[in-house]
Every structure is written in structure tokens, then in C-alpha cells.
Design a protein around this motif. Structure first.
Motif, PDB file in Angstrom:
ATOM      1  N   PRO A 152       0.893   4.249   0.967  1.00 31.01           N
ATOM      2  CA  PRO A 152      -0.182   3.450   1.558  1.00 31.01           C
ATOM      3  C   PRO A 152      -1.530   3.776   0.934  1.00 31.01           C
ATOM      4  CG  PRO A 152       1.175   4.485   3.269  1.00 31.01           C
ATOM      5  CD  PRO A 152       1.566   5.104   1.957  1.00 31.01           C
ATOM      6  N   LEU A 153      -2.371   2.774   0.826  1.00 31.87           N
ATOM      7  CA  LEU A 153      -3.730   3.011   0.354  1.00 31.87           C
ATOM      8  C   LEU A 153      -4.510   3.736   1.441  1.00 31.87           C
ATOM      9  CD1 LEU A 153      -5.944   2.418  -1.805  1.00 31.87           C
ATOM     10  CD2 LEU A 153      -6.542   0.419  -0.433  1.00 31.87           C
ATOM     11  N   ALA A 154      -5.189   4.804   1.075  1.00 31.93           N
ATOM     12  CA  ALA A 154      -6.020   5.558   2.010  1.00 31.93           C
ATOM     13  C   ALA A 154      -7.458   5.534   1.512  1.00 31.93           C
ATOM     14  CB  ALA A 154      -5.534   6.996   2.128  1.00 31.93           C
ATOM     15  N   VAL A 155      -8.406   5.351   2.423  1.00 24.89           N
ATOM     16  CA  VAL A 155      -9.820   5.317   2.051  1.00 24.89           C
ATOM     17  C   VAL A 155     -10.612   6.188   3.016  1.00 24.89           C
ATOM     18  CG1 VAL A 155      -9.694   3.004   1.062  1.00 24.89           C
ATOM     19  CG2 VAL A 155     -10.275   3.274   3.472  1.00 24.89           C
ATOM     20  N   THR A 156     -11.764   6.650   2.545  1.00 26.88           N
ATOM     21  CA  THR A 156     -12.700   7.381   3.380  1.00 26.88           C
ATOM     22  C   THR A 156     -14.084   6.787   3.154  1.00 26.88           C
ATOM     23  OG1 THR A 156     -13.264   9.027   1.704  1.00 26.88           O
ATOM     24  CG2 THR A 156     -11.333   9.489   3.097  1.00 26.88           C
ATOM     25  N   PRO A 157     -15.000   6.957   4.115  1.00 31.38           N
ATOM     26  CA  PRO A 157     -16.361   6.433   3.910  1.00 31.38           C
ATOM     27  C   PRO A 157     -17.032   7.028   2.681  1.00 31.38           C
ATOM     28  CG  PRO A 157     -16.015   7.002   6.218  1.00 31.38           C
ATOM     29  CD  PRO A 157     -14.814   7.524   5.469  1.00 31.38           C
TER      30      PRO A 157
END
Length: 282
Positions: free
Chosen positions: A158-163
Motif C-alpha cells: 500500500p502507498l503510505a504518506v506522511t505530512p
């Protein structure tokens, strides 16, 4: 030895990265063109009780893309071919759904030049609907005569992102059933969870079923629509909407559980693309 770079005009300084480095290798353009060859404009004719719908039953437009040789992925709601109402999309009888899939026409290489040509590109027919899920909003179609071209590479996780680390995504699409376009600007991911990826990348009707790709042209999600939001600020402006897609890794997990033969066909094809063993493809 450093090159002799002229001094900037008075009052200016040498070039700087603004916030973060958004440049990409020049080869990004060439790889994007290659990726676009796997994307097709879809036209789906609605059926009811085994016959094409009468007045108002015009073909519905969408986008699809090759995930394995001869296998095309799009949204379930594209194949469902019913207009959304306040109550949602009307369910379609499974027999009519299968008919709509088999009568779907896929047009690859449909760009601006092809649209202006006297003879449009040939359409590819669909042989059958292999797998689908309404909640995840995906459908896998087998083409009757798949074009000889490479499928897109899909993400195994899964694609994971953070601010702190925004991720840009690009969408190759057929908005409004029109010639192929690519969204490259204003394209950061807002957030992601186990099922969904939400992003600011521009789309419109007909873009449903498009691949959502990272800058190395790997598919991370299947675009499916938009979602109303509150108190979201992007580039200094408040937006009421973000676009949303289903994580491709979640779709693959669903296929592994419910359509293992289709999952294995895709995994084998993906292993050849990425140099991985089939077991390493989720």
C-alpha cells in the motif's frame, strides 16, 4: 572543477530549491509515454433484460489499463454503466452485467492526433468479465484480442504518506471519453489508508478506472471518483473535494482470496515486469 556560472543580476541570488526538489529525470517523459500505451478509453453500452437500453441508454465512457497481457482493469461502476442518482447507482442484473462487459469497446492509442485522424484507432473487444467487487469498485476484463504491449507495473505494498513527505501521483486518463490526457500538476496525495488513496490530482467524468501512478510510473491505486471534505487547505485555498482511488495492493489481496486464478495470472505477469519471483508479488 566547477563550471564557470555567471553571477545573477543585482538583487538576486543563485538558483534555489523552493520547498523541495520537484524536478524529475528527463527520462520520466519517455517512461510516461510508454506507460500511456497501456491505457485505453472504454465505451460500455447498458443492457436491461438482455437487450440494449432504449433512449437514454447511450454508451458510458470510462478508462481502463492493462495489468497483464490481455487483462484490463477498470472500475466496477464503469462496467455497471448506470448513471449515479441521489440514491446511488442502480444495481444491474448479473446477466446484464456480463453482457455489458462483453460489449465494452476499448480504444488504445486514442490521443489528440488519433482523434483528428480520418481513420480512428481500432477498437478492442472484451471476451468476458473475470472478477469484480462493488465495494472496492474494480473489475477485471479479459480482452478478446489483447494488443501486443506491456502492462503497467503495480505496487506490491500500500502507498503510505506522511505530512512531512508528500507523494506526487500522476493519472493517465480519458476524461469525458475524450483523447488521452495526463494529470501532472497539482498532484500531491492528501492521505492514504489500507483501502483508499486520496489526492488533489485533477480528473473528471470518464476518468473512472484510470491508473494512479507514482513518478516511476508504478500503479498505486485505481481511480474511482471524488469525495467531499471539510477544512482541507491546498496551495493556500480551501477545497471541498479530494479525488479518491482504491489501493491496488488491496485489490490484489481481494483477488487472491476470491479469484485466485486471476490473481495468479496477474502476479505471474507482474513478476516478469519487475524481475521478481511470483511469490514476491502481492
Amino acid at each position: 572543477m566547477s563550471p564557470d556560472v555567471p553571477e545573477p543580476p543585482a538583487g538576486e541570488t543563485k538558483e534555489e530549491i523552493i520547498f523541495r526538489d520537484d524536478t524529475v529525470p528527463f527520462e520520466f517523459l519517455l517512461a510516461g509515454e510508454a506507460a500511456g500505451r497501456a491505457v485505453a478509453r472504454l465505451k460500455v453500452t447498458p443492457y436491461e433484460a438482455g437487450a440494449p437500453l432504449g433512449p437514454g441508454g447511450y454508451p458510458h465512457a470510462g478508462t481502463g489499463w492493462l495489468v497483464a497481457p490481455g487483462l484490463l482493469v477498470t472500475n466496477h461502476h464503469v462496467v455497471n454503466a448506470r448513471t449515479r442518482t441521489a440514491a446511488g447507482r442502480a444495481p444491474v442484473d448479473p446477466a446484464d452485467l456480463a453482457l455489458q462487459a462483453r460489449n465494452t469497446r476499448c480504444r488504445f492509442d486514442y490521443g489528440a492526433d488519433a482523434a483528428a485522424a480520418a481513420t480512428p484507432p481500432d477498437e478492442v473487444a472484451v471476451a468476458e468479465l473475470l472478477a469484480w467487487d462493488e465495494d472496492l469498485d474494480y473489475a477485471v476484463l479479459r480482452l478478446a484480442d489483447g494488443p501486443p504491449r506491456d502492462p503497467l507495473r503495480i505496487a506490491a505494498a500500500p502507498l503510505a504518506v506522511t505530512p512531512q513527505e508528500p507523494v506526487p501521483v500522476n493519472i493517465i486518463q480519458h476524461p469525458g471519453g475524450e483523447p488521452k490526457r495526463v494529470a501532472l500538476r497539482n498532484n500531491l496525495v492528501y492521505e492514504a489508508d489500507a483501502k483508499d488513496v486520496r489526492y488533489f490530482t485533477d480528473t473528471r467524468g470518464g476518468s473512472s478506472g484510470s491508473p494512479v501512478l507514482t513518478d516511476d510510473w508504478t500503479v498505486v491505486a485505481l481511480h474511482r471518483g471524488t469525495r467531499r471534505v471539510e477544512d482541507i487547505v491546498y496551495q493556500g485555498k480551501t477545497t471541498a473535494f479530494v479525488n479518491v482511488g482504491t489501493q491496488i495492493s488491496t485489490i490484489m489481496q481481494h483477488l487472491a482470496e476470491h479469484s485466485p486464478a486471476v490473481h495468479r495470472e496477474i502476479a505471474d505477469a507482474q513478476a516478469l515486469l519487475g524481475g521478481r519471483r511470483p511469490a514476491e508479488v502481492v
